[in-house]
Design an enzyme around this catalytic site. Structure first.
Site, PDB file in Angstrom:
ATOM      1  N   ASN A 121       0.411  -1.241  -0.368  1.00 29.72           N
ATOM      2  CA  ASN A 121      -0.358  -0.175   0.263  1.00 29.72           C
ATOM      3  C   ASN A 121       1.095   0.900   0.538  1.00 29.72           C
ATOM      4  O   ASN A 121       1.621   1.443   1.055  1.00 29.72           O
ATOM      5  CB  ASN A 121      -1.220  -0.141   1.269  1.00 29.72           C
ATOM      6  CG  ASN A 121      -1.297   1.404   1.138  1.00 29.72           C
ATOM      7  OD1 ASN A 121      -2.221   1.738   0.751  1.00 29.72           O
ATOM      8  ND2 ASN A 121      -2.123   1.395   2.270  1.00 29.72           N
TER       9      ASN A 121
ATOM     10  N   LYS B 197      -0.310   4.100  -0.188  1.00 25.00           N
ATOM     11  CA  LYS B 197      -0.523   5.491   0.123  1.00 25.00           C
ATOM     12  C   LYS B 197      -0.369   6.509  -0.439  1.00 25.00           C
ATOM     13  O   LYS B 197      -0.426   6.312  -1.645  1.00 25.00           O
ATOM     14  CB  LYS B 197      -0.104   5.913   1.340  1.00 25.00           C
ATOM     15  CG  LYS B 197       0.435   4.585   2.772  1.00 25.00           C
ATOM     16  CD  LYS B 197      -0.007   4.572   4.463  1.00 25.00           C
ATOM     17  CE  LYS B 197       0.819   3.334   4.776  1.00 25.00           C
ATOM     18  NZ  LYS B 197       0.778   3.570   6.266  1.00 25.00           N
TER      19      LYS B 197
ATOM     20  N   HIS C 266      -9.535   0.977   5.049  1.00 25.22           N
ATOM     21  CA  HIS C 266      -8.231   1.041   5.963  1.00 25.22           C
ATOM     22  C   HIS C 266      -8.143   1.463   7.127  1.00 25.22           C
ATOM     23  O   HIS C 266      -9.071   3.016   7.474  1.00 25.22           O
ATOM     24  CB  HIS C 266      -6.850   1.390   4.894  1.00 25.22           C
ATOM     25  CG  HIS C 266      -5.311   1.169   5.270  1.00 25.22           C
ATOM     26  ND1 HIS C 266      -5.135   2.547   6.184  1.00 25.22           N
ATOM     27  CD2 HIS C 266      -4.576   0.262   5.247  1.00 25.22           C
ATOM     28  CE1 HIS C 266      -3.370   2.283   5.958  1.00 25.22           C
ATOM     29  NE2 HIS C 266      -3.802   1.053   6.138  1.00 25.22           N
TER      30      HIS C 266
ATOM     31  N   GLU D 295      -6.290   4.393   7.901  1.00 24.14           N
ATOM     32  CA  GLU D 295      -6.300   5.973   7.957  1.00 24.14           C
ATOM     33  C   GLU D 295      -7.344   6.419   7.345  1.00 24.14           C
ATOM     34  O   GLU D 295      -8.441   7.981   7.785  1.00 24.14           O
ATOM     35  CB  GLU D 295      -5.176   6.150   6.926  1.00 24.14           C
ATOM     36  CG  GLU D 295      -3.909   5.715   7.423  1.00 24.14           C
ATOM     37  CD  GLU D 295      -2.611   5.304   6.804  1.00 24.14           C
ATOM     38  OE1 GLU D 295      -2.687   5.263   5.811  1.00 24.14           O
ATOM     39  OE2 GLU D 295      -1.676   4.715   7.619  1.00 24.14           O
TER      40      GLU D 295
ATOM     41  N   GLU E 150      -5.175  -5.391  10.833  1.00 28.15           N
ATOM     42  CA  GLU E 150      -4.174  -4.227  10.665  1.00 28.15           C
ATOM     43  C   GLU E 150      -4.147  -3.465  12.668  1.00 28.15           C
ATOM     44  O   GLU E 150      -5.073  -2.706  12.201  1.00 28.15           O
ATOM     45  CB  GLU E 150      -4.290  -2.990   9.934  1.00 28.15           C
ATOM     46  CG  GLU E 150      -4.174  -4.057   8.170  1.00 28.15           C
ATOM     47  CD  GLU E 150      -3.003  -3.071   7.672  1.00 28.15           C
ATOM     48  OE1 GLU E 150      -1.690  -3.101   6.956  1.00 28.15           O
ATOM     49  OE2 GLU E 150      -4.338  -1.269   6.987  1.00 28.15           O
TER      50      GLU E 150
ATOM     51  N   GLY F 159       2.729   2.273  10.409  1.00 31.90           N
ATOM     52  CA  GLY F 159       3.420   2.925  10.456  1.00 31.90           C
ATOM     53  C   GLY F 159       3.932   4.019  11.328  1.00 31.90           C
ATOM     54  O   GLY F 159       4.236   5.181  11.855  1.00 31.90           O
TER      55      GLY F 159
ATOM     56  N   SER G  27       3.722  -2.016  10.079  1.00 35.85           N
ATOM     57  CA  SER G  27       5.306  -1.855  10.689  1.00 35.85           C
ATOM     58  C   SER G  27       5.923  -3.665  10.257  1.00 35.85           C
ATOM     59  O   SER G  27       6.496  -3.677  10.457  1.00 35.85           O
ATOM     60  CB  SER G  27       5.895  -1.765  12.074  1.00 35.85           C
ATOM     61  OG  SER G  27       5.174  -0.116  12.033  1.00 35.85           O
TER      62      SER G  27
END
Ligand code: PEP
Length: 251
Positions: free
Chosen positions: A9, A11, A96, A98, A168, A174, A214
């Protein structure tokens, strides 16, 4: 047998020229290798045509990081599943972290997006995961269960057969903080059980459940070896060909 998938991904990184370069570097790096997993790239929307063109004819597939659940109309700024499908995109992320936590998407929105993706013939990757405070309060499994149930209950067997799930944990995305293989195995096994209770055990035994948060070359192998972990969804470490290839071919 269950599919194994490693997905990158990107992003909001890589314009269409940088994306095409990275896709070509990955293709070059994959040549002659024999990855035991499917490889999927999730570039930003503007890089989708260039990356799809570079990868045409290869085994590497392309996905979108998001989509809107309506097919067309007065939804300024949005992109529909049918538009993505027309571009040759095969996968779409739904939910996701985010999207959920920066852009305020909730389980209902995610469920609609997942259904729109399926309706357009895409394979959705349903992303689920708990916040740090939810984990610390002992609620990780419960949060994930609600996310999975809200999105998947009511799907037909055929629709469900095209769904991929990604666990996730939000505290690991991140942040450099990775779930241990045991943490991942525990929640992945919970998810497999939830899928079995919604659908049947045989169908749910075929659903790939990816881990994300991560992931890097140094921890990919141990995560891939964890129980019920069928692949990886990689953010930061997918932005350079060398590190992503080291995850696709873990030591
Ligand atoms: C992600 O974007 O899905 C992700 C897991 O990011 P990172 O690998 O950078 O934590």
């Amino acid at each position: 047998m269950r599919r194994r998938i490693v997905a990158g991904n990107w992003k909001m990184n890589k314009d269409h020229r940088e994306g095409a370069r990275l896709a070509q570097e990955l293709l070059d790096g994959l040549e002659g290798g024999d990855p035991v997993c499917e490889v999927v790239l999730f570039p930003p929307y503007t890089a989708l045509p260039a990356v799809t063109e570079i990868l045409a004819g290869s085994a590497v597939r392309v996905g979108a990081q998001d989509l809107y659940f309506e097919e067309r109309g007065a939804y300024t700024g949005e992109i529909s599943a049918t538009m993505l499908s027309a571009l040759g995109v095969s996968f779409a992320l739904a939910g996701h972290s985010e999207r959920r936590h920066v852009f305020g998407e909730n389980d209902e929105t995610v469920a609609r997006k997942l259904r729109a993706a399926l309706g357009a013939g895409l394979e959705p990757i349903l992303c689920v995961g708990e916040l740090l405070e939810e984990r610390e309060a002992g609620n990780a499994s419960r949060v994930v269960e609600t996310q999975v149930r809200t999105s998947l209950e009511g799907l037909s067997a055929d629709e469900f057969s095209r769904v991929v799930v990604a666990y996730e944990p939000v505290w690991a995305i991140g942040t450099g903080r990775t779930a241990t293989p045991d943490d991942a195995a525990q929640i992945h096994t919970v998810i497999r059980g939830i899928l079995g209770s919604i659908f049947d055990a045989e169908a749910s035994s075929l659903t790939p459940i990816l881990y994300g948060g991560s992931v890097k070359p140094s921890n990919a192998r141990e995560l891939l070896d964890a129980e019920n972990v069928d692949g990886l969804l990689v953010g930061g470490a997918s932005l350079e060909a060398e590190s992503f290839l080291s995850i696709i071919f873990p030591a």
